[in-house]
Design a protein around this motif. Structure first.
Motif, mmCIF file in Angstrom:
data_model
loop_
_atom_site.group_PDB
_atom_site.id
_atom_site.type_symbol
_atom_site.label_atom_id
_atom_site.label_comp_id
_atom_site.label_asym_id
_atom_site.label_seq_id
_atom_site.Cartn_x
_atom_site.Cartn_y
_atom_site.Cartn_z
ATOM 1 N N TYR A 222 8.596 -6.152 5.905
ATOM 2 C CA TYR A 222 7.714 -5.401 6.808
ATOM 3 C C TYR A 222 8.518 -4.358 7.584
ATOM 4 O O TYR A 222 8.166 -3.176 7.623
ATOM 5 N N ASP A 223 9.604 -4.790 8.203
ATOM 6 C CA ASP A 223 10.424 -3.862 8.991
ATOM 7 C C ASP A 223 11.089 -2.812 8.110
ATOM 8 O O ASP A 223 11.232 -1.652 8.510
ATOM 9 N N ALA A 224 11.498 -3.221 6.899
ATOM 10 C CA ALA A 224 12.186 -2.286 6.009
ATOM 11 C C ALA A 224 11.249 -1.166 5.575
ATOM 12 O O ALA A 224 11.640 0.012 5.543
ATOM 13 N N ILE A 225 10.014 -1.497 5.234
ATOM 14 C CA ILE A 225 9.051 -0.462 4.847
ATOM 15 C C ILE A 225 8.693 0.405 6.041
ATOM 16 O O ILE A 225 8.551 1.633 5.927
ATOM 17 N N LYS A 226 8.580 -0.196 7.201
ATOM 18 C CA LYS A 226 8.267 0.565 8.412
ATOM 19 C C LYS A 226 9.357 1.590 8.690
ATOM 20 O O LYS A 226 9.086 2.717 9.117
ATOM 21 N N ARG A 227 10.625 1.226 8.413
ATOM 22 C CA ARG A 227 11.743 2.153 8.661
ATOM 23 C C ARG A 227 11.694 3.372 7.745
ATOM 24 O O ARG A 227 12.269 4.409 8.061
ATOM 25 N N THR A 228 11.041 3.245 6.584
ATOM 26 C CA THR A 228 10.962 4.400 5.681
ATOM 27 C C THR A 228 9.942 5.425 6.160
ATOM 28 O O THR A 228 9.864 6.519 5.615
ATOM 29 N N GLY A 229 9.136 5.055 7.155
ATOM 30 C CA GLY A 229 8.099 5.952 7.640
ATOM 31 C C GLY A 229 6.773 5.786 6.916
ATOM 32 O O GLY A 229 5.816 6.495 7.217
ATOM 33 N N GLU A 230 6.717 4.848 5.962
ATOM 34 C CA GLU A 230 5.483 4.601 5.230
ATOM 35 C C GLU A 230 4.659 3.512 5.911
ATOM 36 O O GLU A 230 5.156 2.778 6.753
ATOM 37 N N SER A 231 3.395 3.409 5.507
ATOM 38 C CA SER A 231 2.514 2.399 6.082
ATOM 39 C C SER A 231 2.929 1.006 5.623
ATOM 40 O O SER A 231 3.283 0.791 4.458
ATOM 41 N N THR A 232 2.855 0.055 6.549
ATOM 42 C CA THR A 232 3.205 -1.318 6.200
ATOM 43 C C THR A 232 2.137 -1.970 5.324
ATOM 44 O O THR A 232 2.299 -3.123 4.919
ATOM 45 N N SER A 233 1.068 -1.250 4.993
ATOM 46 C CA SER A 233 0.095 -1.784 4.031
ATOM 47 C C SER A 233 0.743 -1.992 2.657
ATOM 48 O O SER A 233 0.251 -2.791 1.851
#
Length: 372
Positions: free
Chosen positions: A103-114
């Protein structure tokens, strides 16, 4: 207004005070362009009246990109028109390194956590993202992004994805033959990613108690066989059917609390205990598909906290669910092999070229580094 579960336009508009004859005329006009059986919770509508409270128009909105307008004509007849805004589709290539969670890793990319939900659903046969995900693991994904009026609207199809960690490397590629045969996800070798059993029967869990024939029971304070696996999860967490089958029991079951038993092929059955509630309408004799939500985590019966007790029997004998070896579904048919290779080859190269974001500082502080 906004449509709720099991709503119909007729029911809602009559509740809003429209005369039955007007409601029927509106529904007939709208139904010529829009299948009224596809009404879903969340669809919105607007009723527009003139200064003397005569209904002049109705807007039924399916999504920000799609709406239907029903207007009164000069002869008092109702006519429906479709209003669909153009959507632009672009392809995005994303990569990252796991720190504390996916969750945090995807959030760091700037993309939606969906996108987390997509990973969990798609790799559910191979990865439990609570127990199998570790700091330093990496992920890559190629996904369609759809834009409405130049602004990001929603994600489209995930075309390819990879998760590489200590438990192994897993890839999924979307493939649909040009002849219209339904598409699915496969490995780069053309094997189906779908297996006969899920890795876990629910999302976002940790194993709180494993299969143990000599376990000390936390409530009864005596040695008692624990013939299944306990998955700790918040109350209300959806529980999946681990494989397709027929429901043979639904209801209270003593110390097991609210329980479900499903009979599967090959003399196998699965049991789900301590549920807070069952999926709406679930009943004995019902056929369920793999990954269908059948109930929700709770702590009914003998339970010290919210969790799912999951057990499996084969030929009537309990087996350790964590040691079962599921089989894969059918691979790519021979007649599609070349078409599959042509579609997946470039995506495999594109995945390899994606640069993952640098590991977060907390990884380096603990002497960890991303997977090579």
């Amino acid at each position: 207004g906004t449509m709720a579960d099991n709503d119909t336009v007729e029911r809602r508009w009559k509740a809003d005070g429209l005369p039955p004859a007007t409601v029927n005329a509106l529904a007939n006009a709208l139904g010529k362009l829009f299948d009224l059986r596809t009404v879903r919770a969340g669809h919105g509508y607007t009723l527009r009246f003139d200064a003397v409270d005569h209904l002049r128009a109705v807007e039924y909105r399916v999504s920000p990109a799609l709406a239907y307008h029903v207007t009164r004509e000069a002869n008092d007849a109702w006519k429906a028109t479709k209003d669909e805004k153009p959507i632009e589709t672009r392809t995005a290539e994303i990569g990252g390194v796991i720190g504390s969670s996916l969750y945090d890793a995807i959030k760091r990319t700037g993309e939606s956590t969906s996108l987390v939900g997509w990973f969990v659903d798609t790799f559910a046969w191979d990865i439990n993202f609570y127990t199998d995900s570790n700091a330093g693991d990496r992920f890559k994904i190629i996904v369609e992004k759809r834009y409405l009026g130049g602004k990001f609207y929603k994600y489209g199809r995930v075309l390819a994805a990879e998760y590489k960690g200590r438990t192994g490397t897993f890839r999924a590629f979307w493939f649909q033959p040009a002849d219209g045969t339904p598409g699915s996800y496969f490995t780069e070798h053309g094997e189906s990613i779908v297996k006969s059993l899920l890795k876990t029967p629910l999302k976002y869990v940790r194993v709180s108690s494993t299969f143990d024939r000599h376990r000390f029971h936390p409530i009864l304070h005596t040695e008692r066989a624990h013939l299944g696996v306990d998955y700790a999860a918040p109350t209300g967490t959806p529980v999946w059917a681990t494989a397709p089958g027929r429901v043979s029991f639904v209801g209270p079951r003593g110390g097991a609390g609210n329980a479900i038993i499903i009979d599967h092929a090959n003399a196998m059955s699965s049991t789900y205990m301590h549920l807070s509630k069952f999926a709406k309408g679930l009943h004995v004799g019902q056929e369920v598909r793999q990954k269908q939500v059948i109930g929700y985590v709770g702590m009914t019966g003998l339970a010290t906290g919210p969790h799912l007790h999951f057990s499996v029997r084969v030929n009537g004998a309990f087996v350790d669910p964590l040691k079962l070896k599921p089989a894969r579904e059918a691979p790519i048919a021979p007649k599609y092999r070349q078409e599959f290779a042509d579609a997946v080859g470039p995506r495999l190269q594109a995945l390899a070229a994606i640069q993952v974001t640098p590991p977060p500082d907390r990884l380096l502080a603990h002497g960890l580094s991303p997977m090579p």
